[in-house]
Design a protein around this motif. Structure first.
Motif, PDB file in Angstrom:
ATOM      1  N   LEU A 117       0.808  -1.217   0.000  1.00  0.00           N
ATOM      2  CA  LEU A 117       0.000   0.000   0.000  1.00  0.00           C
ATOM      3  C   LEU A 117       0.846   1.274   0.000  1.00  0.00           C
ATOM      4  O   LEU A 117       0.557   2.187  -0.791  1.00  0.00           O
ATOM      5  N   PRO A 118       1.869   1.411   0.850  1.00  0.00           N
ATOM      6  CA  PRO A 118       2.673   2.640   0.781  1.00  0.00           C
ATOM      7  C   PRO A 118       3.268   2.897  -0.606  1.00  0.00           C
ATOM      8  O   PRO A 118       3.275   4.037  -1.084  1.00  0.00           O
ATOM      9  N   GLU A 119       3.769   1.842  -1.248  1.00  0.00           N
ATOM     10  CA  GLU A 119       4.324   2.012  -2.594  1.00  0.00           C
ATOM     11  C   GLU A 119       3.234   2.380  -3.596  1.00  0.00           C
ATOM     12  O   GLU A 119       3.452   3.212  -4.486  1.00  0.00           O
ATOM     13  N   SER A 120       2.057   1.789  -3.458  1.00  0.00           N
ATOM     14  CA  SER A 120       0.950   2.096  -4.363  1.00  0.00           C
ATOM     15  C   SER A 120       0.446   3.516  -4.164  1.00  0.00           C
ATOM     16  O   SER A 120       0.058   4.187  -5.118  1.00  0.00           O
ATOM     17  N   LEU A 121       0.447   3.977  -2.914  1.00  0.00           N
ATOM     18  CA  LEU A 121       0.045   5.365  -2.642  1.00  0.00           C
ATOM     19  C   LEU A 121       1.052   6.336  -3.255  1.00  0.00           C
ATOM     20  O   LEU A 121       0.668   7.379  -3.803  1.00  0.00           O
ATOM     21  N   ARG A 122       2.329   6.007  -3.145  1.00  0.00           N
ATOM     22  CA  ARG A 122       3.369   6.847  -3.742  1.00  0.00           C
ATOM     23  C   ARG A 122       3.207   6.901  -5.256  1.00  0.00           C
ATOM     24  O   ARG A 122       3.290   7.974  -5.877  1.00  0.00           O
ATOM     25  N   ALA A 123       2.977   5.751  -5.873  1.00  0.00           N
ATOM     26  CA  ALA A 123       2.782   5.701  -7.319  1.00  0.00           C
ATOM     27  C   ALA A 123       1.541   6.479  -7.728  1.00  0.00           C
ATOM     28  O   ALA A 123       1.519   7.139  -8.776  1.00  0.00           O
ATOM     29  N   LEU A 124       0.500   6.421  -6.908  1.00  0.00           N
ATOM     30  CA  LEU A 124      -0.718   7.175  -7.197  1.00  0.00           C
ATOM     31  C   LEU A 124      -0.442   8.672  -7.174  1.00  0.00           C
ATOM     32  O   LEU A 124      -0.899   9.415  -8.060  1.00  0.00           O
ATOM     33  N   CYS A 125       0.303   9.132  -6.180  1.00  0.00           N
ATOM     34  CA  CYS A 125       0.634  10.558  -6.100  1.00  0.00           C
ATOM     35  C   CYS A 125       1.455  10.991  -7.308  1.00  0.00           C
ATOM     36  O   CYS A 125       1.246  12.082  -7.861  1.00  0.00           O
ATOM     37  N   ASP A 126       2.383  10.131  -7.730  1.00  0.00           N
ATOM     38  CA  ASP A 126       3.178  10.439  -8.931  1.00  0.00           C
ATOM     39  C   ASP A 126       2.274  10.547 -10.153  1.00  0.00           C
ATOM     40  O   ASP A 126       2.452  11.442 -10.997  1.00  0.00           O
ATOM     41  N   ALA A 127       1.321   9.635 -10.274  1.00  0.00           N
ATOM     42  CA  ALA A 127       0.420   9.642 -11.429  1.00  0.00           C
ATOM     43  C   ALA A 127      -0.483  10.872 -11.415  1.00  0.00           C
ATOM     44  O   ALA A 127      -0.770  11.447 -12.476  1.00  0.00           O
ATOM     45  N   ILE A 128      -0.943  11.271 -10.240  1.00  0.00           N
ATOM     46  CA  ILE A 128      -1.785  12.471 -10.129  1.00  0.00           C
ATOM     47  C   ILE A 128      -0.999  13.707 -10.550  1.00  0.00           C
ATOM     48  O   ILE A 128      -1.491  14.565 -11.299  1.00  0.00           O
ATOM     49  N   ARG A 140      -2.472  11.619   3.258  1.00  0.00           N
ATOM     50  CA  ARG A 140      -3.913  11.869   3.285  1.00  0.00           C
ATOM     51  C   ARG A 140      -4.588  11.579   1.948  1.00  0.00           C
ATOM     52  O   ARG A 140      -5.773  11.871   1.783  1.00  0.00           O
ATOM     53  N   VAL A 141      -3.865  11.026   1.008  1.00  0.00           N
ATOM     54  CA  VAL A 141      -4.415  10.860  -0.335  1.00  0.00           C
ATOM     55  C   VAL A 141      -5.637   9.940  -0.345  1.00  0.00           C
ATOM     56  O   VAL A 141      -6.555  10.102  -1.154  1.00  0.00           O
ATOM     57  N   VAL A 142      -5.692   8.981   0.577  1.00  0.00           N
ATOM     58  CA  VAL A 142      -6.828   8.056   0.587  1.00  0.00           C
ATOM     59  C   VAL A 142      -8.137   8.749   0.954  1.00  0.00           C
ATOM     60  O   VAL A 142      -9.212   8.199   0.708  1.00  0.00           O
ATOM     61  N   PHE A 148     -10.247  12.063  -6.930  1.00  0.00           N
ATOM     62  CA  PHE A 148      -9.227  11.798  -7.950  1.00  0.00           C
ATOM     63  C   PHE A 148      -9.765  10.895  -9.059  1.00  0.00           C
ATOM     64  O   PHE A 148      -9.389  11.041 -10.222  1.00  0.00           O
ATOM     65  N   ARG A 149     -10.667   9.983  -8.718  1.00  0.00           N
ATOM     66  CA  ARG A 149     -11.264   9.137  -9.756  1.00  0.00           C
ATOM     67  C   ARG A 149     -12.120   9.980 -10.698  1.00  0.00           C
ATOM     68  O   ARG A 149     -12.101   9.792 -11.913  1.00  0.00           O
ATOM     69  N   CYS A 178      -3.670   3.057 -11.037  1.00  0.00           N
ATOM     70  CA  CYS A 178      -3.146   3.320  -9.695  1.00  0.00           C
ATOM     71  C   CYS A 178      -4.280   3.377  -8.676  1.00  0.00           C
ATOM     72  O   CYS A 178      -4.161   2.844  -7.563  1.00  0.00           O
ATOM     73  N   LEU A 179      -5.372   4.022  -9.036  1.00  0.00           N
ATOM     74  CA  LEU A 179      -6.528   4.105  -8.145  1.00  0.00           C
ATOM     75  C   LEU A 179      -7.104   2.719  -7.877  1.00  0.00           C
ATOM     76  O   LEU A 179      -7.434   2.383  -6.727  1.00  0.00           O
ATOM     77  N   ASP A 180      -7.217   1.915  -8.931  1.00  0.00           N
ATOM     78  CA  ASP A 180      -7.742   0.554  -8.766  1.00  0.00           C
ATOM     79  C   ASP A 180      -6.834  -0.278  -7.855  1.00  0.00           C
ATOM     80  O   ASP A 180      -7.328  -1.053  -7.020  1.00  0.00           O
ATOM     81  N   ARG A 181      -5.517  -0.109  -8.010  1.00  0.00           N
ATOM     82  CA  ARG A 181      -4.580  -0.872  -7.187  1.00  0.00           C
ATOM     83  C   ARG A 181      -4.706  -0.475  -5.714  1.00  0.00           C
ATOM     84  O   ARG A 181      -4.764  -1.343  -4.832  1.00  0.00           O
ATOM     85  N   VAL A 182      -4.792   0.815  -5.442  1.00  0.00           N
ATOM     86  CA  VAL A 182      -4.909   1.284  -4.053  1.00  0.00           C
ATOM     87  C   VAL A 182      -6.217   0.804  -3.433  1.00  0.00           C
ATOM     88  O   VAL A 182      -6.238   0.277  -2.309  1.00  0.00           O
TER      89      VAL A 182
END
Length: 249
Positions: A117-128, A140-142, A148-149, A178-182
């Protein structure tokens, strides 16, 4: 002169006040004032179904009612405890600390595919950020996944300098993945942590078994008592009929 109460004594007093509504009995009934109306209705339904006659049968129905009530409270406690455990685990996982965030950053810089989850959250922030939105706080991204969706679904319609529609669609796909993975990891964590720990599960099963035996025991005793009463009533009725026949003779 009386010494002023300490903080501990004051808290103890508050606790006693909170427990004033609990009924204590030999069977540890633990009925609060708020539960009393629901329990009274529960008892009334049992009496209507089982139709006790006399003091002993009423006592057996009352004992059965309390056993069933305790079993109902056990199920309620189990559900609430499981939900609280899953929620606590989810909240702990969803808001990574500084060490987890830095570790995720290092792994992604090394080209590692996000697996936790931490890595997926980081990847999500990068994608955003890459999608031209802004850089959200990973801790706090969750809290804003739905937002974001919605932004990701509308991304191809948002004009951005230097980006073609094809670029925006590619970034949309990456952001949605990334959203689906998180969200999938969050659901997985919640599902796994919803399973009670072995010690808790064993305790629940033992208590449930004890209550089930108590319910069956009270029900068997009630049925035996009712059968004995009905048999005595039939014999008494038969004796009255014989007395009436003798009187006619």
């Amino acid at each position: 002169m009386t010494d002023p109460p300490t903080t501990k004594q004051m808290e103890s007093g508050k606790l006693k006040v909170r427990l004033n509504g609990i009924k204590h009995g030999i069977s540890a009934r633990l009925l609060t004032d708020d539960e009393q109306p629901a329990f009274d209705a529960h008892l009334a339904h049992l009496r209507a179904d089982l139709k006790p006659v006399g003091y002993l049968e009423h006592e057996l129905v009352d004992a059965l009612a309390y056993a069933l009530w305790r079993r109902r409270k056990l199920y309620g406690w189990q559900e609430a405890s499981t939900q609280a455990q899953a929620r606590e685990a989810l909240e702990h996982a969803a808001y990574p600390n500084t060490i987890e965030t830095l570790t995720a950053e290092v792994h992604l810089l090394q080209g590692r595919t996000p697996i936790n989850l931490p890595e997926s959250l980081r990847a999500l922030c990068d994608a955003i950020e890459a999608a031209g939105l802004f850089r959200p706080d990973e801790a706090r991204v969750v809290d804003h996944l739905d937002t974001f969706r919605g932004a990701a679904e509308a991304l191809p319609q948002i004009a951005q300098p230097g980006k073609s529609v094809a670029d925006l669609r590619w970034q949309q796909v990456e952001l949605l993945q990334c959203l689906d993975r998180v969200e999938g990891l969050l659901q997985e964590i919640q599902a796994v942590r919803a399973i009670p720990q072995e010690s808790t599960l064993n305790l629940i099963l033992r208590y449930e078994g004890s209550l089930n035996r108590s319910v069956q025991q009270h029900l068997d005793q009630l049925r035996a008592q009712q059968a004995h009463r009905l048999k005595a009533e039939r014999l008494a009725h038969k004796d009255r009929d014989l007395d009436e026949e003798d009187g006619e003779d």
